[in-house]
Scaffold this motif. Structure first.
Motif, short mmCIF file in Angstrom:
data_model
loop_
_atom_site.label_atom_id
_atom_site.label_comp_id
_atom_site.label_asym_id
_atom_site.label_seq_id
_atom_site.Cartn_x
_atom_site.Cartn_y
_atom_site.Cartn_z
N LEU A 1 36.20 51.49 44.37
CA LEU A 1 35.07 50.80 43.73
C LEU A 1 35.27 49.30 43.83
CD1 LEU A 1 34.80 52.79 40.38
CD2 LEU A 1 33.49 53.13 42.45
N ARG A 2 34.13 48.59 43.95
CA ARG A 2 34.19 47.13 43.93
C ARG A 2 32.90 46.58 43.30
NH1 ARG A 2 33.37 45.53 50.31
NH2 ARG A 2 31.16 46.06 50.42
N THR B 1 29.76 44.16 43.41
CA THR B 1 28.95 43.55 44.48
C THR B 1 28.94 42.03 44.41
OG1 THR B 1 26.94 43.78 43.17
CG2 THR B 1 27.40 45.51 44.75
N LYS B 2 29.12 41.46 43.24
CA LYS B 2 29.12 40.00 43.11
C LYS B 2 30.46 39.37 43.48
CE LYS B 2 26.49 39.90 39.01
NZ LYS B 2 26.20 39.17 37.78
N ARG B 3 31.52 40.18 43.51
CA ARG B 3 32.86 39.63 43.77
C ARG B 3 33.60 40.50 44.79
NH1 ARG B 3 35.30 36.77 38.64
NH2 ARG B 3 36.74 36.35 40.31
N ARG B 4 32.97 40.79 45.86
CA ARG B 4 33.56 41.65 46.90
C ARG B 4 34.89 41.10 47.41
NH1 ARG B 4 27.76 42.12 49.44
NH2 ARG B 4 27.09 44.04 48.45
N GLU B 5 35.01 39.77 47.43
CA GLU B 5 36.23 39.14 47.94
C GLU B 5 37.44 39.43 47.06
OE1 GLU B 5 34.33 36.35 45.06
OE2 GLU B 5 33.57 37.56 46.71
N ASP B 6 37.23 39.90 45.84
CA ASP B 6 38.34 40.23 44.95
C ASP B 6 38.98 41.58 45.26
OD1 ASP B 6 38.04 37.84 43.66
OD2 ASP B 6 37.02 38.67 41.91
N GLY B 7 38.41 42.31 46.20
CA GLY B 7 38.99 43.60 46.57
C GLY B 7 38.35 44.76 45.83
#
Length: 61
Positions: free
Chosen positions: A31-32, A34-40
């Protein structure tokens, strides 16, 4: 490792502030945000993911 293919839940509609899920071959689900995809992403074993889905489905009846 193959790149995970994330998708938005059908409950999200056109909103951009949701959670995305991907099947994770070695674990179960990932799970991730959508606003912070770069966080993994977070990984969940298949048994835990199945229990979560069953619980949420039973509450939406």
């Amino acid at each position: 490792m193959e790149e995970l293919q994330f998708r938005k839940s059908s409950y999200s509609g056109n909103r951009q502030d949701c959670v995305e899920v991907a099947c994770h071959p070695q674990v179960g689900a990932a799970l991730r945000d959508t606003k912070r995809r770069e966080d993994g992403h977070l990984e969940f074993p298949a048994t835990e993911w199945t229990a979560f889905l069953n619980a949420t489905r039973s509450e939406n009846l």
